[in-house]
Design a protein around this motif. Structure first.
Motif, mmCIF file in Angstrom:
data_model
loop_
_atom_site.group_PDB
_atom_site.id
_atom_site.type_symbol
_atom_site.label_atom_id
_atom_site.label_comp_id
_atom_site.label_asym_id
_atom_site.label_seq_id
_atom_site.Cartn_x
_atom_site.Cartn_y
_atom_site.Cartn_z
ATOM 1 N N ARG A 1 -21.572 3.125 -13.303
ATOM 2 C CA ARG A 1 -21.868 4.340 -14.087
ATOM 3 C C ARG A 1 -22.313 5.485 -13.177
ATOM 4 O O ARG A 1 -21.901 6.634 -13.342
ATOM 5 C CB ARG A 1 -22.959 4.059 -15.125
ATOM 6 C CG ARG A 1 -22.436 3.265 -16.302
ATOM 7 C CD ARG A 1 -23.546 2.854 -17.264
ATOM 8 N NE ARG A 1 -23.094 1.719 -18.033
ATOM 9 C CZ ARG A 1 -22.364 1.807 -19.149
ATOM 10 N NH1 ARG A 1 -22.059 2.980 -19.648
ATOM 11 N NH2 ARG A 1 -21.958 0.716 -19.773
ATOM 12 N N GLU A 2 -23.155 5.155 -12.208
ATOM 13 C CA GLU A 2 -23.646 6.178 -11.282
ATOM 14 C C GLU A 2 -22.473 6.759 -10.480
ATOM 15 O O GLU A 2 -22.379 7.972 -10.295
ATOM 16 C CB GLU A 2 -24.692 5.549 -10.349
ATOM 17 C CG GLU A 2 -25.331 6.497 -9.357
ATOM 18 C CD GLU A 2 -26.172 7.583 -10.014
ATOM 19 O OE1 GLU A 2 -26.614 7.394 -11.167
ATOM 20 O OE2 GLU A 2 -26.357 8.648 -9.370
ATOM 21 N N ARG B 1 -20.462 9.090 -12.692
ATOM 22 C CA ARG B 1 -21.159 10.370 -12.928
ATOM 23 C C ARG B 1 -21.033 11.288 -11.719
ATOM 24 O O ARG B 1 -20.809 12.487 -11.840
ATOM 25 C CB ARG B 1 -22.638 10.116 -13.255
ATOM 26 C CG ARG B 1 -22.864 9.786 -14.735
ATOM 27 C CD ARG B 1 -24.347 9.843 -15.081
ATOM 28 N NE ARG B 1 -25.062 8.713 -14.509
ATOM 29 C CZ ARG B 1 -25.251 7.550 -15.143
ATOM 30 N NH1 ARG B 1 -24.796 7.381 -16.362
ATOM 31 N NH2 ARG B 1 -25.898 6.572 -14.563
ATOM 32 N N ARG B 2 -21.155 10.673 -10.530
ATOM 33 C CA ARG B 2 -21.058 11.500 -9.324
ATOM 34 C C ARG B 2 -19.636 12.025 -9.127
ATOM 35 O O ARG B 2 -19.444 13.145 -8.669
ATOM 36 C CB ARG B 2 -21.506 10.700 -8.103
ATOM 37 C CG ARG B 2 -23.004 10.488 -8.109
ATOM 38 C CD ARG B 2 -23.439 9.666 -6.931
ATOM 39 N NE ARG B 2 -24.865 9.373 -7.022
ATOM 40 C CZ ARG B 2 -25.701 9.474 -6.015
ATOM 41 N NH1 ARG B 2 -25.276 9.855 -4.832
ATOM 42 N NH2 ARG B 2 -26.980 9.192 -6.178
ATOM 43 N N ARG C 1 -17.588 12.820 -11.445
ATOM 44 C CA ARG C 1 -17.411 13.936 -12.388
ATOM 45 C C ARG C 1 -18.106 15.192 -11.870
ATOM 46 O O ARG C 1 -17.567 16.292 -11.957
ATOM 47 C CB ARG C 1 -17.952 13.539 -13.754
ATOM 48 C CG ARG C 1 -17.550 14.523 -14.826
ATOM 49 C CD ARG C 1 -17.946 14.003 -16.167
ATOM 50 N NE ARG C 1 -18.001 15.076 -17.124
ATOM 51 C CZ ARG C 1 -17.076 15.281 -18.067
ATOM 52 N NH1 ARG C 1 -16.051 14.485 -18.173
ATOM 53 N NH2 ARG C 1 -17.207 16.280 -18.909
ATOM 54 N N ARG C 2 -19.291 15.002 -11.300
ATOM 55 C CA ARG C 2 -20.006 16.156 -10.748
ATOM 56 C C ARG C 2 -19.226 16.789 -9.587
ATOM 57 O O ARG C 2 -19.258 17.994 -9.391
ATOM 58 C CB ARG C 2 -21.397 15.725 -10.251
ATOM 59 C CG ARG C 2 -22.504 16.156 -11.201
ATOM 60 C CD ARG C 2 -23.856 15.799 -10.635
ATOM 61 N NE ARG C 2 -24.308 14.526 -11.159
ATOM 62 C CZ ARG C 2 -24.975 13.597 -10.466
ATOM 63 N NH1 ARG C 2 -25.278 13.782 -9.204
ATOM 64 N NH2 ARG C 2 -25.340 12.483 -11.040
ATOM 65 N N VAL D 1 -19.153 6.484 -21.257
ATOM 66 C CA VAL D 1 -20.038 6.850 -20.133
ATOM 67 C C VAL D 1 -20.523 8.296 -20.259
ATOM 68 O O VAL D 1 -21.728 8.568 -20.212
ATOM 69 C CB VAL D 1 -19.329 6.637 -18.775
ATOM 70 C CG1 VAL D 1 -20.200 7.138 -17.622
ATOM 71 C CG2 VAL D 1 -18.992 5.153 -18.585
ATOM 72 N N PHE D 2 -19.591 9.228 -20.455
ATOM 73 C CA PHE D 2 -19.987 10.648 -20.511
ATOM 74 C C PHE D 2 -20.275 11.026 -21.958
ATOM 75 O O PHE D 2 -19.568 11.831 -22.567
ATOM 76 C CB PHE D 2 -18.885 11.517 -19.892
ATOM 77 C CG PHE D 2 -18.562 11.118 -18.486
ATOM 78 C CD1 PHE D 2 -19.556 11.133 -17.506
ATOM 79 C CD2 PHE D 2 -17.293 10.706 -18.124
ATOM 80 C CE1 PHE D 2 -19.281 10.741 -16.201
ATOM 81 C CE2 PHE D 2 -17.003 10.320 -16.828
ATOM 82 C CZ PHE D 2 -18.009 10.334 -15.870
#
Ligand SMILES: CC(C)(COP(=O)(O)OP(=O)(O)OC[C@H]1O[C@@H](n2cnc3c(N)ncnc32)[C@H](O)[C@@H]1OP(=O)(O)O)[C@@H](O)C(=O)NCCC(=O)NCCS
Length: 439
Positions: free
Chosen positions: A110-111, A114-115, A117-118, A357-358
């Protein structure tokens, strides 16, 4: 007297961060302990020499100052119906054996997502150790491979096999690379290979092969690379084709014919091919060591009381799950797909996308297919809408399945017109990475 307490980390809190320079040895030891495969030196080279791995994109999990797991995301580029498209390759998820089944890998993945996507990434692919583990994050099987395991003499012969000769790396390396690049142009999923990739991920893994020399141009028009696992006695050896690239029909038939002539030596030839390539190769059941499970009992329709009749399935080959994919950012991914513009698809639809997730990101989109490309904006104005999970959207996006089929099967809900438009927009070669594009 109260003893001074160490700050909060002493309660086994997990901390996630990017790996740092100087930590490569610790990462390699953790990977070796987690996988118990390869060797520690090879893992160290993975973290120090990999041309597509930036330490910033290795996420580590730490507890009480100890590194207990990590995951990497590789910067890769693949062919996509004639274009080059970047993606993230999620790889080497590893958790130390004594820290398993407490959700550490879950949080690492998940981390990492997220990264991504950032950072503005649109797409991710991975090779699953188990499908159910990754489906929870929205990954779906996007690469379907036809696996043919057959006795060589079942393969179609061809006189063109006379144009096949042995592969020799010093002589043929540049020509094979050219044939690979040519084969990439009309496909989806073939990596843009760096020197590192060719050396470490291809030639170091397989030294044996054959090339097809086009009789007219004298150029190498196709090749195959293979392994013969040790341990098979003469006569029952197996030849495993790791890569077959034949951008011309002659090269394909010539190389298949070459394999077909090896029946007096090899018991089995195995080929891993793009979906749809298996059946035309075989007109007799192909699978050797066919498990009994492939036989099925079917109810005979015309008889009363119902009778069970054993049907052999006449297995020609197997469809196997290859890479899983996930759209990280819907708008960015739709804009990247080269096919809608190529096919001149026009129209507006809506997508209502479930994402595990998002969860805070917008989930309703209005999508416009226009001459300048695909525009996607948050909104629910478009009337023709489809409601689906990110996993299903990704499978449609990569051509692993069709929106219309999913609609008729109830895996997607909404407008038939929107489903037809998505299918028309994303029509193209199915995703196929193959063995040596594995990461
Ligand atoms: C695969 C691997 C990374 C999983 O790591 P992990 O930290 O044990 O994974 P998680 O704990 O997040 O999830 C594993 C399972 O434990 C469950 N779980 C999570 N927390 C739990 C808890 N507190 N108690 C019991 N089970 C738990 C998860 O739900 C998941 O269940 P599932 O069987 O339904 O999928 C680890 O086994 C490993 O390193 N294997 C060797 C290397 C490898 O194969 N890597 C994958 C390469 S693609």
């Amino acid at each position: 007297m109260a003893r001074a307490r160490t700050p909060s980390r002493s309660n086994h809190e997990l901390v996630f961060r990017s790996a740092r320079k100087g930590e490569e040895g610790t990462l390699a030891t953790a990977a070796y302990r987690a996988f118990q495969a390869g060797d520690p030196e090879a893992w160290l080279r993975y973290f120090t020499e990999h041309a597509h791995l930036a330490l910033d994109n290795v996420i580590v999990a730490e507890t009480d100052g100890q590194l207990v797991g990590h995951v990497s995301s590789l910067d890769l580029t693949m062919s996509f119906a004639g274009a080059d498209v970047p993606f993230q390759g999620l790889a080497s998820v590893a958790v130390l054996p004594e820290f398993r089944r407490r959700g550490i890998a879950d949080r690492l993945v998940r981390e990492s997502l997220r990264r991504m996507r950032r950072r503005g990434e649109a797409l991710a692919l991975l090779h699953p150790f188990r499908l159910s583990f990754y489906r929870r994050f929205g990954f779906g099987v996007c690469e379907l491979r036809d696996v043919v395991r057959t006795s060589p003499d079942r393969l179609p012969d061809s006189v063109l096999r006379r144009h096949v000769r042995a592969f020799s790396r010093p002589r043929d390396e540049p020509l094979i690379k050219q044939a690979y690049d040519l084969a990439r142009t009309e496909t989806t999923g073939q990596l843009k290979r760096s020197e590192y990739w060719w050396d470490v991920r291809v030639f170091k893994r397989s030294q044996s092969g054959a090339v097809y020399v086009d009789p007219g141009s004298k150029a190498i028009a196709g090749y195959l690379l293979f392994d013969v696992p040790e341990g098979g006695a003469y006569g029952v050896q197996q030849l495993l084709v790791r890569e077959l690239r034949a951008p011309t029909p002659g090269a394909y038939r010539g190389l298949i014919g070459f394999l077909g002539a090896l029946g007096d030596q090899y018991e089995v030839v195995e080929l891993v091919l793009p979906r749809g390539y298996g059946a035309p190769l075989l007109d007799e059941p192909g699978i050797r060591d066919e498990p009994i499970a492939y036989e099925t009992a079917a109810r005979h329709p015309g008889l009363c009381p119902p009778v069970h009749v054993a049907h052999r399935r006449n297995v020609l080959g197997l469809t196997a799950a290859g890479a899983m994919g996930r759209i990280i950012d819907v708008a960015a991914a739709l804009a990247l797909h080269p096919s809608p513009r190529k096919h001149g698809v026009r129209g507006a639809i809506g997508l209502d996308v479930e994402d595990p997730v998002f969860t805070d990101a917008p989930r309703a989109f209005d999508v416009t297919f226009a001459a300048r490309g695909v525009q996607t904006a948050p909104g629910s104005t478009a009337g023709d809408r489809l409601s689906l999970s990110i996993e299903r959207l990704t499978q449609i996006y990569f051509g692993a399945t069709s929106a219309r089929d999913l609609l008729s099967q109830g895996f997607v809900v909404g407008s038939a017109k929107a489903a037809a438009l998505l299918d028309a927009a994303f029509a193209g070669p199915p995703l196929f990475l193959g063995v040596f594009n594995g990461f």
